[in-house]
Enzyme design. Structure first.
Site, PDB file in Angstrom:
ATOM      1  N   CYS A 279      17.675  28.751 136.181  1.00  0.00           N
ATOM      2  CA  CYS A 279      17.295  27.518 135.498  1.00  0.00           C
ATOM      3  C   CYS A 279      17.703  26.281 136.280  1.00  0.00           C
ATOM      4  O   CYS A 279      17.160  25.200 136.056  1.00  0.00           O
ATOM      5  CB  CYS A 279      17.890  27.472 134.093  1.00  0.00           C
ATOM      6  SG  CYS A 279      19.687  27.495 134.056  1.00  0.00           S
TER       7      CYS A 279
ATOM      8  N   ARG B 143      18.492  26.443 139.976  1.00  0.00           N
ATOM      9  CA  ARG B 143      18.440  26.606 141.431  1.00  0.00           C
ATOM     10  C   ARG B 143      17.233  27.447 141.831  1.00  0.00           C
ATOM     11  O   ARG B 143      16.815  28.344 141.089  1.00  0.00           O
ATOM     12  CB  ARG B 143      19.733  27.205 141.985  1.00  0.00           C
ATOM     13  CG  ARG B 143      19.880  28.702 141.871  1.00  0.00           C
ATOM     14  CD  ARG B 143      21.142  29.198 142.589  1.00  0.00           C
ATOM     15  NE  ARG B 143      22.332  28.577 142.025  1.00  0.00           N
ATOM     16  CZ  ARG B 143      23.098  27.716 142.666  1.00  0.00           C
ATOM     17  NH1 ARG B 143      22.813  27.368 143.903  1.00  0.00           N
ATOM     18  NH2 ARG B 143      24.152  27.191 142.086  1.00  0.00           N
TER      19      ARG B 143
ATOM     20  N   SER C 273      28.010  26.662 140.454  1.00  0.00           N
ATOM     21  CA  SER C 273      27.287  26.577 139.190  1.00  0.00           C
ATOM     22  C   SER C 273      27.492  25.232 138.519  1.00  0.00           C
ATOM     23  O   SER C 273      28.458  24.515 138.799  1.00  0.00           O
ATOM     24  CB  SER C 273      27.749  27.688 138.236  1.00  0.00           C
ATOM     25  OG  SER C 273      27.403  28.958 138.733  1.00  0.00           O
TER      26      SER C 273
ATOM     27  N   GLN D 289      27.137  34.442 134.433  1.00  0.00           N
ATOM     28  CA  GLN D 289      25.758  34.897 134.260  1.00  0.00           C
ATOM     29  C   GLN D 289      25.008  34.972 135.589  1.00  0.00           C
ATOM     30  O   GLN D 289      24.067  35.744 135.739  1.00  0.00           O
ATOM     31  CB  GLN D 289      25.017  33.969 133.299  1.00  0.00           C
ATOM     32  CG  GLN D 289      23.635  34.504 132.922  1.00  0.00           C
ATOM     33  CD  GLN D 289      22.976  33.649 131.863  1.00  0.00           C
ATOM     34  OE1 GLN D 289      23.525  32.645 131.449  1.00  0.00           O
ATOM     35  NE2 GLN D 289      21.797  34.049 131.421  1.00  0.00           N
TER      36      GLN D 289
ATOM     37  N   GLN E 146      21.742  37.353 137.613  1.00  0.00           N
ATOM     38  CA  GLN E 146      20.573  36.760 138.271  1.00  0.00           C
ATOM     39  C   GLN E 146      20.500  37.154 139.744  1.00  0.00           C
ATOM     40  O   GLN E 146      19.408  37.364 140.284  1.00  0.00           O
ATOM     41  CB  GLN E 146      20.632  35.237 138.095  1.00  0.00           C
ATOM     42  CG  GLN E 146      20.492  34.819 136.642  1.00  0.00           C
ATOM     43  CD  GLN E 146      20.967  33.398 136.365  1.00  0.00           C
ATOM     44  OE1 GLN E 146      21.812  32.858 137.091  1.00  0.00           O
ATOM     45  NE2 GLN E 146      20.458  32.784 135.310  1.00  0.00           N
TER      46      GLN E 146
ATOM     47  N   GLY F  81      12.884  32.777 122.206  1.00  0.00           N
ATOM     48  CA  GLY F  81      12.942  33.564 123.433  1.00  0.00           C
ATOM     49  C   GLY F  81      13.832  34.776 123.223  1.00  0.00           C
ATOM     50  O   GLY F  81      14.714  34.773 122.353  1.00  0.00           O
ATOM     51  N   ALA F  82      13.583  35.828 124.015  1.00  0.00           N
ATOM     52  CA  ALA F  82      14.382  37.050 123.876  1.00  0.00           C
ATOM     53  C   ALA F  82      14.839  37.569 125.233  1.00  0.00           C
ATOM     54  O   ALA F  82      15.143  38.747 125.379  1.00  0.00           O
ATOM     55  CB  ALA F  82      13.580  38.132 123.147  1.00  0.00           C
ATOM     56  N   GLY F  83      14.896  36.675 126.221  1.00  0.00           N
ATOM     57  CA  GLY F  83      15.383  37.051 127.545  1.00  0.00           C
ATOM     58  C   GLY F  83      16.899  37.071 127.598  1.00  0.00           C
ATOM     59  O   GLY F  83      17.581  37.010 126.562  1.00  0.00           O
TER      60      GLY F  83
ATOM     61  N   SER G  30      18.616  33.812 126.161  1.00  0.00           N
ATOM     62  CA  SER G  30      18.461  33.763 124.706  1.00  0.00           C
ATOM     63  C   SER G  30      19.305  34.837 124.031  1.00  0.00           C
ATOM     64  O   SER G  30      19.909  34.601 122.975  1.00  0.00           O
ATOM     65  CB  SER G  30      16.985  33.936 124.331  1.00  0.00           C
ATOM     66  OG  SER G  30      16.205  32.896 124.881  1.00  0.00           O
TER      67      SER G  30
END
Length: 455
Positions: free
Chosen positions: A50, A52, A109, A116, A120, A196-198, A201
């Site tokens: 979200c 970078r 970050s 998190q 990723q 959202g369900a990723g 979320s």
């Protein structure tokens, strides 16, 4: 090793540019395929979050690589090269390794120490592996970055230096109320709508559930994913919160009933317009809290101006300066990163010469076999015991002659500037370049199988 990274992040670019340059999954795949088709790149992978977008590649030429990767990022992001260039940063070889390791540890970050990013990075490597665009260098690099990040979180106090973006966003929402700035106290008994369900979320839903909200509604374009997340939250051993799924088209109906809304989807357009937010707060008693973690944004920026709304998005999180990290913990992680970068560079340089050493020893073994065969032709009366003894003696002589120089050349090659020793070895012993290349290909295939099993 000719590792190059070209990218932009919240540190180099305003949110408005990052928002426009975001890369959906299908665009990431096309970017990697086009990068590999470009002449300067031998392998590539992309790290897109979200806040970078970074394109990693193994290139033959630095300047040509920078130009090509910058052009590709502009083409696939939809932001013109002239506009994008001032916000791009470039890291090469050891500095590129240092950058990724720092990213993996959460040092780069928006919220220092957030964990998190490890998921990723893992996803970025998996994409490169699935598309066969990540070769030995990027497999080794990203696998090691994951290990370094895990070390940072397990061996230092970097977790205390900051919180995940979700937690920090909720803390910013809570800080806007007079009652409490503690998320658990602020959220208890409220109704939450998660759009959202990723992964982001899901993390938000779990965080809210642990904080004690009364109900969570999960809205997603794919209802099955929303239903699965709701089941996880309510199943035995879960959080015990009342959770249910909803179609995305039902968001307008759910919005007026919600106290907290967290949105993080992959939509290219707005999920909540300013008009929808205004309609949701009309006549309501209490504040509507909105947290937009999507890039590009899900919620219209106009929501900032709606009375009765407390709105936090990526841009306001960046303006909040995230946290005041504990200096000692950050310094400890930086020291860890520096040590790991040095070790990785030495290992890569040593690995670079290994195929040449293997090819040399293979050639020596062929010479021994040839000479033993010639001796047998000249001395046909040798029995099996004599032949075996002569063969073993010749092998020992060759091994002893090669042992010291091959061990030493590996040591020298692992030092900075040691890349030329492989070329010197090939020249001195007149090694067939194809023999060396065949060893490299075999090692790469073995490494690919092993690495795919570890991600």
């Amino acid at each position: 090793m000719s590792l190059l990274v070209v990218g932009l992040s919240h540190r180099s670019a305003p949110v408005s540019v990052l928002e426009r340059a975001s890369l959906p999954a299908e665009t990431q795949a096309k970017l990697l395929q086009d990068t590999l088709a470009a002449e300067p790149a031998a392998e590539a992978t992309v790290l897109a979050t979200c806040n970078r977008i970074e394109l990693y590649a193994d290139v033959d030429k630095f300047h040509a690589g920078v130009a090509e990767l910058s052009t590709l990022l502009a083409q696939h992001s939809g932001v013109g090269l002239e506009e994008l260039t001032p916000y791009l940063y470039v890291h090469y070889e050891d500095r590129a390794v240092h950058h990724l390791f720092s990213v993996a540890c959460g040092l780069d970050s928006m919220v220092v120490g957030e964990g998190q990013i490890l998921g990723q990075i893992k996803d970025a490597l998996a994409l490169g592996q699935d598309l066969h665009t990540a070769g030995r260098l990027l497999n080794d690099l990203f696998q090691q970055a994951l290990r370094v990040g895990k070390r940072a979180h397990s061996e230092t106090g970097i977790d205390r230096a900051g919180q995940s973006l979700v937690t920090f966003g909720l803390e910013q929402l809570a800080a806007g109320d007079d009652a409490s700035d503690e998320v658990e106290t602020w959220a208890r008994g409220k109704r939450a709508l998660v759009i959202g369900a990723g992964s982001m979320s899901s993390l938000a839903a779990a965080t809210l559930a642990r904080a004690g909200v009364a109900e969570i509604v999960i809205a997603n374009r794919t209802l099955a994913r929303a239903e699965r997340l709701a089941e996880i939250l309510t199943e035995p051993g879960g959080t015990g919160v009342a959770a249910r799924a909803a179609e995305m088209v039902a968001v307008g109906d759910e919005l007026p009933r919600a106290d907290i809304v967290v949105s993080c989807t992959g939509a290219t357009g707005l999920v909540l317009t300013g008009e929808a937010v205004e309609a949701a707060v009309e006549g309501r008693d209490g504040t509507l809290h909105l947290l937009d973690l999507a890039m590009p944004r899900d919620i219209d920026a106009a929501a900032h101006r709606v009375p009765g709304v407390r709105f936090v998005d990526i841009e306001s999180l960046a303006d909040a300066s995230a946290d005041a990290p504990m200096a000692a913990d950050v310094d400890q992680v930086r020291s860890l990163v520096s040590d790991e970068v040095a070790a990785f560079g030495a290992a890569q340089r040593a690995a670079h010469i290994t195929p040449t050493v293997v090819a040399l020893r293979t050639m020596a073994a062929d010479v021994v076999a040839s000479e033993v065969a010639r001796l047998e032709g000249r001395l046909p009366g040798l029995d099996d015991k004599q032949r075996a003894e002569i063969t073993q003696t010749v092998r020992r002589v060759v091994d002893k002659l090669l042992h010291a120089p091959t061990v030493r050349v590996k040591q020298l090659a692992s030092e900075p500037g040691g890349a030329g020793y492989a070329d010197a070895l090939r020249t001195l012993f007149d090694l067939d370049p194809e023999a060396v290349a065949s060893v490299s290909r075999a090692d790469l295939n073995d490494a690919d199988v092993k690495n795919r099993g570890r991600v």
